[in-house]
Design a protein around this motif. Structure first.
Motif, PDB file in Angstrom:
ATOM      1  N   SER A 183       0.832  -1.201   0.000  1.00 16.99           N
ATOM      2  CA  SER A 183       0.000   0.000   0.000  1.00 16.99           C
ATOM      3  C   SER A 183       0.871   1.258   0.000  1.00 16.99           C
ATOM      4  CB  SER A 183      -0.915   0.015   1.220  1.00 16.99           C
ATOM      5  OG  SER A 183      -0.150   0.002   2.415  1.00 16.99           O
ATOM      6  N   THR A 184       0.343   2.323  -0.588  1.00 16.47           N
ATOM      7  CA  THR A 184       1.052   3.600  -0.669  1.00 16.47           C
ATOM      8  C   THR A 184       0.246   4.676   0.038  1.00 16.47           C
ATOM      9  OG1 THR A 184       1.962   2.954  -2.822  1.00 16.47           O
ATOM     10  CG2 THR A 184       2.096   5.269  -2.235  1.00 16.47           C
ATOM     11  N   SER A 185       0.960   5.527   0.756  1.00 14.94           N
ATOM     12  CA  SER A 185       0.302   6.641   1.442  1.00 14.94           C
ATOM     13  C   SER A 185       1.160   7.880   1.311  1.00 14.94           C
ATOM     14  CB  SER A 185       0.060   6.313   2.920  1.00 14.94           C
ATOM     15  OG  SER A 185       1.294   6.078   3.583  1.00 14.94           O
ATOM     16  N   GLU A 186       0.527   9.025   1.435  1.00 11.90           N
ATOM     17  CA  GLU A 186       1.235  10.295   1.374  1.00 11.90           C
ATOM     18  C   GLU A 186       1.507  10.782   2.784  1.00 11.90           C
ATOM     19  OE1 GLU A 186       0.173  14.877   0.207  1.00 11.90           O
ATOM     20  OE2 GLU A 186      -0.502  13.292  -1.181  1.00 11.90           O
ATOM     21  N   LEU A 187       2.765  11.055   3.075  1.00 11.11           N
ATOM     22  CA  LEU A 187       3.112  11.552   4.398  1.00 11.11           C
ATOM     23  C   LEU A 187       2.889  13.049   4.498  1.00 11.11           C
ATOM     24  CD1 LEU A 187       4.387  11.095   7.232  1.00 11.11           C
ATOM     25  CD2 LEU A 187       6.620  11.577   6.162  1.00 11.11           C
ATOM     26  N   VAL A 188       3.448  13.816   3.549  1.00  5.54           N
ATOM     27  CA  VAL A 188       3.345  15.266   3.631  1.00  5.54           C
ATOM     28  C   VAL A 188       3.643  15.875   2.261  1.00  5.54           C
ATOM     29  CG1 VAL A 188       5.766  15.495   4.320  1.00  5.54           C
ATOM     30  CG2 VAL A 188       4.188  17.350   4.824  1.00  5.54           C
ATOM     31  N   THR A 189       3.034  16.998   2.008  1.00  8.64           N
ATOM     32  CA  THR A 189       3.381  17.862   0.883  1.00  8.64           C
ATOM     33  C   THR A 189       3.759  19.225   1.456  1.00  8.64           C
ATOM     34  OG1 THR A 189       1.897  16.734  -0.653  1.00  8.64           O
ATOM     35  CG2 THR A 189       2.586  18.959  -1.241  1.00  8.64           C
ATOM     36  N   VAL A 190       5.031  19.562   1.317  1.00  3.90           N
ATOM     37  CA  VAL A 190       5.503  20.821   1.893  1.00  3.90           C
ATOM     38  C   VAL A 190       5.116  21.968   0.966  1.00  3.90           C
ATOM     39  CG1 VAL A 190       7.407  19.672   3.061  1.00  3.90           C
ATOM     40  CG2 VAL A 190       7.779  20.657   0.801  1.00  3.90           C
TER      41      VAL A 190
END
Length: 472
Positions: A183-190
């Motif tokens: 599975s893939t997840s997004e941690l953060v977009t700065v």
């Protein structure tokens, strides 16, 4: 022409023989043909008729009588000699069927020890042979898209944590890929003011992750909760392209040439600063013991720093490094400490150098160097065998597996269409992920399975990061 060929092929046996040339004077040989008083009556046919006048009668008499003398000598031999020969012949006849045989039957092993030893030995040999001849797939097991992956040699945008989660920075966004579930997840977009993300590095616990930003800030995140814990500001004056953990110490390297040790548990986090590089620090790696730090820079320099020599108040111009190597002819980004020899470091140079060098960091000696023929982007040691994996730039954009210390090529893995900038190794050490300028992420089963897989250590929620909630 046939005659000439035959003569030519035989010149090794008769070196002086040449076609249509005189051989030279012949030695005198007595005639073997019948003599005649009348020279005109001599025949030149092909019959062989011995000439009695030229025969050696003394030699002929000796040959005819020699065998009879030997028989007479045997008849007059001593009786004791004959008795000995007879006894020897009888013993040989009796014992010839017992050659290479035991005097008595070999006793049966008690409890099957011999069978067990043979079985273990055979199994060990088969296991060793299997390791030597293990199958290395030439193509990637999995390929994932990595759009907007920065094609920048000096950054470090890929890392695989101890909890089996892979992190990758794609421009302003950091994604997490769980290798256990896929599975893939997004941690953060700065935000644009701080981005893009220029480096990522997992903490030893596999839960917390550090991000270096183009704005010179460093962020610490809790991956399980998706919450940012703190931001380290004022450490560098420009982008932070390299990160390395040593327990609770986060070491950062910037474009300003500074290397800073940050204790993430305390408010005043800067504890040491190393000064030695004149240009961007693009490679940072702590040794397994945590006593030595290797740093590589765009100034072609490789430094070894010892923790015992570090100081919180460094005097400008004062030598802080243990060793300073100037052998590389291009930027030094690829660094890897050997897992089976604590003082062995491998380093790789950029496109103007193309060499992998091995260093004894205790003595400061360069043990060996090999020219790979292309830019060396990253290095990884096999945790289970004496092997080293390197990733390269043009023209092949390949991964090369080397046998250490002979540096014989074991395999070359191709598939990327641009330089392979980053590599990361799975926690068990079997799989390698590679990210390239072609904006793809590929997974390779290059190192094979370990002999006995060890259970993964349980991660704790306490430890180096337990005091983050109390820091403002």
């Amino acid at each position: 022409m046939a005659a000439a060929s035959t003569i030519s092929s035989g010149k090794n046996r008769i070196a002086s023989r040449r076609p249509f040339q005189e051989v030279g004077p012949r030695p005198y040989l007595p005639s073997l043909r019948t003599s005649s008083a009348n020279p005109s009556s001599r025949s030149h046919g092909d019959r062989f008729i011995p000439d009695r006048s030229s025969m050696d009668f003394d030699m002929a008499y000796y040959l005819l009588t020699e065998s009879r003398k030997e028989k007479e000598n045997k008849a007059t031999a001593s009786p004791s000699r004959e008795a000995y020969r007879k006894l020897l012949a009888e013993n040989l006849f009796k014992n010839r069927t017992r050659i290479l045989s035991f005097k008595s039957k070999l006793p049966e092993p008690a409890g099957g020890v011999l069978q067990e030893v043979c079985s273990c030995s055979t199994s060990s040999n088969q296991s060793k042979l299997a390791r030597q001849q293990r199958y290395i797939p030439q193509s990637a097991e999995k390929t994932l898209d990595a759009p907007e992956l920065m094609d920048d040699y000096y950054l470090n945008l890929l890392d695989w944590g101890s909890s089996n989660v892979l992190s990758i920075a794609l421009w302003n966004t950091v994604y997490l890929w769980d290798a256990s579930t896929g599975s893939t997840s997004e941690l953060v977009t700065v935000d644009e003011d701080n981005g893009p993300v220029t480096s990522v590095s997992w903490a030893p616990d596999g839960r917390h992750i550090a991000l270096g930003l183009n704005s010179s800030d460093i962020q610490l995140w809790d991956s399980s909760s998706g919450r940012m814990l703190r931001t380290l500001r004022g450490v560098h004056q420009s982008r932070v392209g390299s990160l390395a953990w040593n327990n609770n110490i986060l070491t950062t390297g910037g474009m300003d040439g500074k290397i800073v040790n940050n204790d993430v548990r305390i408010r005043s986090h800067v504890v040491q600063t190393y000064r030695g590089h004149q240009q961007e620090v693009c490679g940072l790696k702590w040794s397994g013991s945590g006593q030595q730090l290797a740093s590589g820079g765009n100034d072609n320099l490789l430094h070894i720093w010892d923790i015992s020599m570090s100081s919180s108040n460094a005097v400008p111009g004062q030598r802080q490094w243990l060793h300073r190597f100037e052998d590389h002819m291009a930027a030094v980004k690829a660094l890897a400490w050997c897992p089976f020899q604590s003082n062995l470091l491998a380093s790789g140079g950029g496109s103007g150098d193309q060499c992998i060098k091995f260093w004894n960091t205790h003595t400061g000696a360069c043990l060996s160097s090999i020219n790979t023929g292309s830019q060396v982007c990253s290095l990884l040691w096999n945790k289970h065998e004496r092997e080293l994996l390197s990733s390269h730039g043009s023209t092949q954009n390949q991964l090369t597996l080397w046998k250490y210390p002979s540096m014989v090529k074991i395999a070359e893995l191709t598939g990327h269409t641009s330089r392979v900038l980053f590599m990361a190794q799975s926690p068990e050490g079997c799989t390698v992920a590679s990210a390239a300028g072609d904006e793809t992420l590929r997974f390779w089963n290059v190192f094979g399975a370990p002999e006995a897989a060890k259970p993964a250590a349980k991660t704790s929620k306490t430890g180096a990061f337990s005091s983050f909630n109390h820091i403002r």
